[in-house]
Design a protein around this motif. Structure first.
Motif, PDB file in Angstrom:
ATOM      1  N   PHE A   1       0.829  -1.203   0.000  1.00 16.20           N
ATOM      2  CA  PHE A   1       0.000   0.000   0.000  1.00 16.20           C
ATOM      3  C   PHE A   1       0.871   1.264   0.000  1.00 16.20           C
ATOM      4  O   PHE A   1       0.519   2.265  -0.627  1.00 16.20           O
ATOM      5  CB  PHE A   1      -0.917   0.011   1.214  1.00 16.20           C
ATOM      6  N   ALA A   2       1.991   1.219   0.717  1.00 22.06           N
ATOM      7  CA  ALA A   2       2.857   2.398   0.813  1.00 22.06           C
ATOM      8  C   ALA A   2       3.438   2.776  -0.541  1.00 22.06           C
ATOM      9  O   ALA A   2       3.696   3.965  -0.793  1.00 22.06           O
ATOM     10  CB  ALA A   2       3.990   2.136   1.813  1.00 22.06           C
ATOM     11  N   ILE A   3       3.644   1.808  -1.426  1.00 19.30           N
ATOM     12  CA  ILE A   3       4.165   2.125  -2.765  1.00 19.30           C
ATOM     13  C   ILE A   3       3.183   3.021  -3.498  1.00 19.30           C
ATOM     14  O   ILE A   3       3.564   4.052  -4.084  1.00 19.30           O
ATOM     15  CB  ILE A   3       4.423   0.824  -3.550  1.00 19.30           C
ATOM     16  N   GLY A   4       1.922   2.651  -3.494  1.00 14.83           N
ATOM     17  CA  GLY A   4       0.921   3.496  -4.142  1.00 14.83           C
ATOM     18  C   GLY A   4       0.760   4.837  -3.465  1.00 14.83           C
ATOM     19  O   GLY A   4       0.560   5.868  -4.130  1.00 14.83           O
ATOM     20  N   MET A   5       0.844   4.870  -2.135  1.00 17.91           N
ATOM     21  CA  MET A   5       0.732   6.135  -1.410  1.00 17.91           C
ATOM     22  C   MET A   5       1.890   7.065  -1.755  1.00 17.91           C
ATOM     23  O   MET A   5       1.709   8.288  -1.885  1.00 17.91           O
ATOM     24  CB  MET A   5       0.678   5.855   0.092  1.00 17.91           C
ATOM     25  N   ALA A   6       3.096   6.517  -1.920  1.00 17.66           N
ATOM     26  CA  ALA A   6       4.237   7.337  -2.311  1.00 17.66           C
ATOM     27  C   ALA A   6       4.047   7.899  -3.719  1.00 17.66           C
ATOM     28  O   ALA A   6       4.390   9.063  -3.984  1.00 17.66           O
ATOM     29  CB  ALA A   6       5.522   6.506  -2.234  1.00 17.66           C
ATOM     30  N   LEU A   7       3.504   7.096  -4.630  1.00 18.76           N
ATOM     31  CA  LEU A   7       3.223   7.608  -5.970  1.00 18.76           C
ATOM     32  C   LEU A   7       2.193   8.730  -5.919  1.00 18.76           C
ATOM     33  O   LEU A   7       2.277   9.698  -6.692  1.00 18.76           O
ATOM     34  CB  LEU A   7       2.722   6.469  -6.865  1.00 18.76           C
ATOM     35  N   ALA A   8       1.224   8.625  -5.018  1.00 12.70           N
ATOM     36  CA  ALA A   8       0.239   9.691  -4.866  1.00 12.70           C
ATOM     37  C   ALA A   8       0.901  10.988  -4.411  1.00 12.70           C
ATOM     38  O   ALA A   8       0.589  12.080  -4.915  1.00 12.70           O
ATOM     39  CB  ALA A   8      -0.845   9.271  -3.871  1.00 12.70           C
ATOM     40  N   VAL A   9       1.824  10.907  -3.464  1.00 12.60           N
ATOM     41  CA  VAL A   9       2.532  12.102  -2.992  1.00 12.60           C
ATOM     42  C   VAL A   9       3.339  12.722  -4.127  1.00 12.60           C
ATOM     43  O   VAL A   9       3.343  13.956  -4.310  1.00 12.60           O
ATOM     44  CB  VAL A   9       3.443  11.743  -1.805  1.00 12.60           C
ATOM     45  N   ILE A  10       4.003  11.898  -4.917  1.00 11.23           N
ATOM     46  CA  ILE A  10       4.845  12.421  -5.998  1.00 11.23           C
ATOM     47  C   ILE A  10       4.000  13.119  -7.056  1.00 11.23           C
ATOM     48  O   ILE A  10       4.369  14.186  -7.569  1.00 11.23           O
ATOM     49  CB  ILE A  10       5.671  11.273  -6.609  1.00 11.23           C
ATOM     50  N   THR A  11       2.852  12.556  -7.410  1.00 10.81           N
ATOM     51  CA  THR A  11       2.009  13.185  -8.435  1.00 10.81           C
ATOM     52  C   THR A  11       1.475  14.542  -7.955  1.00 10.81           C
ATOM     53  O   THR A  11       1.461  15.510  -8.716  1.00 10.81           O
ATOM     54  CB  THR A  11       0.851  12.266  -8.809  1.00 10.81           C
ATOM     55  N   VAL A  12       1.032  14.612  -6.712  1.00  5.77           N
ATOM     56  CA  VAL A  12       0.536  15.888  -6.186  1.00  5.77           C
ATOM     57  C   VAL A  12       1.671  16.895  -6.086  1.00  5.77           C
ATOM     58  O   VAL A  12       1.510  18.085  -6.416  1.00  5.77           O
ATOM     59  CB  VAL A  12      -0.130  15.666  -4.819  1.00  5.77           C
ATOM     60  N   TRP A  13       2.820  16.458  -5.647  1.00  5.61           N
ATOM     61  CA  TRP A  13       3.991  17.327  -5.546  1.00  5.61           C
ATOM     62  C   TRP A  13       4.354  17.904  -6.917  1.00  5.61           C
ATOM     63  O   TRP A  13       4.651  19.096  -7.057  1.00  5.61           O
ATOM     64  CB  TRP A  13       5.153  16.521  -4.970  1.00  5.61           C
TER      65      TRP A  13
END
Length: 526
Positions: A241-253
């Motif tokens: 789950f953390a892999i997808g959450m990290a991708l979410a942070v990167i896209t918003v950033w």
């Protein structure tokens, strides 16, 4: 223009060029439908191989890699469901998502179709236990993996619902996400800086610690007295789950800082999708071998501790290499990649992927029980028939159960209104025409007075540096606000609902200073 909130001073003129392509943070992405379809079909192939016995024959270990569909599903959930929470932390203008609305949408998304499968199972293969309230309660609430002594032999659950263990993990993560997001937000805001990059880095560090809990848990379960299903509980899969959450942070950033190094990283990963997928294929082969543990789940021994940890790492990296190029792709993404994942067939299979996942075991195990060919079949001969039957049932489940349930999850004001019935309206042609009245000569209208012509618009005076600062009209630079997921759509499904006037819109991105434009930014920031 001075933007004190973000600590930068930027003056932009009309000659500046537009911002480069940025990853999507809301709305529907066709390529993600293709990823869902591949994940669901991979799990189906694995289950056919296991029920037919092909999994345990020579070279059958290659089918074991079909379990990679589970970390792909978990990664997609982390990406799509955590993204609104990440946006609320990084964008000060973005409100915090409503926990009540989030949980209501999740419940309507997964429970109605799953309950239909459970009812069908209890009325057929589970008929001998139809009067058992514990069986009904644990299966309907997705808590059957926590029972100490269930009546079924497999640690995964009843054979006809063997895939539901991963859905139980998903449900547990859905319930824990608001609290997890609150802790991550608290950690990210423990800084005096309002800079997006500072908060994003703190979020990524928090997610790294969150993923590390999986490694600790995977090792501890072999060192202490444990429940027979302890390896199937949520903490072991935090990393996926953390892999997808990290991708979410990167896209918003990337959306909030369109000219920094993060958007360039996104474009580089998206452009290297062939290399990423080649790496994912190699990791798939490694994850299929006994290096990452035995072929079956729910088998635990002391000598499997290191293979259990390796399975979490290798499968997670495989899912990341497969999903990241699509999640970080700017705009429409690569045309070839979209042709592979976003074609009409893959989009349709992606829409029904949840029902494909739900109904496959009931159909596969029921077929082998009815024909008496359990562990005597073959993937080559049985897969086409079972695949066609699963898709047919899944299509009916999607249109009869899933879509109506998703409509109920929408707020009443956002539900599509029923179109008026044209048949109920009287036929205008059938009505008798009114009798013609004698024509009367129309009186001439009085002549209108000529209106004075408007004065020509004055040309704006050029901007002079000697004019007062408050009268100058520099073009403002507005940081792009992350578009909120449609209130009537499903973040995970990615399908927006009908148009709504209350839906937020994404403002135009700021133009990058170039040519005659000048920009002053803090030192160390690009």
């Amino acid at each position: 223009m001075s933007n004190g909130q973000w600590g930068s001073t930027t003056t932009v003129r009309a000659t500046a060029r537009p911002a480069p392509g940025l990853p999507a943070v809301s709305g529907h992405q066709d390529a993600l439908d293709g990823i869902r379809a591949i994940a669901a079909l991979a799990v189906l192939v694995f289950h056919v191989a296991g029920s037919s016995g092909s999994l345990y024959r020579e070279y059958g270990w290659l089918y074991n890699g079909g379990q990679i569909g589970v970390p792909i599903f978990f990664t997609l959930s982390g990406l799509l469901l955590y993204r609104p929470f990440a946006a609320a932390v990084l964008d000060v203008r973005r409100p915090k998502p409503s926990t009540r609305t989030y949980l209501r949408k999740r419940a309507f998304r997964i429970l109605p179709a799953y309950w239909a499968v459970v009812i069908c199972f209890m009325l057929t293969a589970g008929l001998w236990h139809i009067a058992d309230p514990i069986s009904w309660g644990s299966l309907l609430t997705l808590t059957h993996t926590y029972l100490p002594e269930p009546w079924w032999d497999s640690s995964l659950g009843p054979p006809h619902l063997g895939q539901a263990w991963s859905l139980a993990v998903e449900a547990a993560w859905y319930l824990s996400l608001p609290a997890t997001a609150a802790v991550l937000a608290w950690y990210a805001r423990r800084t005096s800086s309002n800079d997006v990059g500072v908060r994003a880095k703190r979020l990524l560090r928090g997610l790294a610690a969150y993923a590390g809990l999986s490694m600790v848990y995977a090792a501890v379960i072999f060192l202490t007295p444990y429940h027979q299903n302890i390896g199937l509980w949520l903490p072991r899969f935090f990393a996926w789950f953390a892999i997808g959450m990290a991708l979410a942070v990167i896209t918003v950033w990337a959306r909030l800082e369109p000219y920094g190094p993060v958007p360039r990283l996104c474009r580089t990963v998206a452009a290297s999708w062939r290399a990423c997928w080649a790496g994912a294929a190699l990791l798939y082969v490694i994850a299929s071998t006994p290096v990452t543990g035995p072929l079956g789940l729910g088998v635990w021994s002391m000598d499997m501790a290191w293979t259990s940890i390796l399975d979490v790492v290798v499968s997670g990296l495989c899912a990341a290499a497969f999903v990241a190029p699509v999640a970080l792709a700017p705009g429409g993404g690569d045309p070839v990649m979209n042709a592979i994942l976003g074609n009409p067939v893959m989009r349709f299979l992606g829409r029904i992927s949840y029902s494909v996942f739900l109904w496959q075991m009931l159909i596969i195990v029921g077929w082998y029980d009815w024909t008496g060919r359990a562990f005597k079949g073959s993937v080559k001969t049985d897969l086409p028939l079972l695949l066609a039957a699963t898709i047919a049932v899944a299509t009916a489940s999607y249109y009869l159960v899933e879509r109506p349930a998703q409509r109920l999850a929408r707020p009443r004001r956002d539900r599509p209104k029923a179109k008026p019935d044209r048949k109920a309206q009287p036929d205008r042609k059938a009505q008798p025409e009114p009798e013609a009245k004698p024509t009367q000569q129309a009186e001439p209208e009085p002549a209108r007075k000529a209106e004075p012509e408007p004065e020509p618009a004055r040309k704006p005076e050029p901007d002079r540096p000697d004019r007062p600062a408050e009268t100058r009209k520099d073009l403002p630079v507005v940081r792009p606000a992350v578009q909120e997921d449609p209130p009537d759509g499903d973040p995970e499904d990615g399908r927006p609902g009908p148009p709504s006037s209350a839906r937020s819109t994404l403002p135009d991105l700021p133009a990058k200073p170039g040519g005659a434009a000048t920009a002053e930014r803090p030192p160390g920031r690009e």
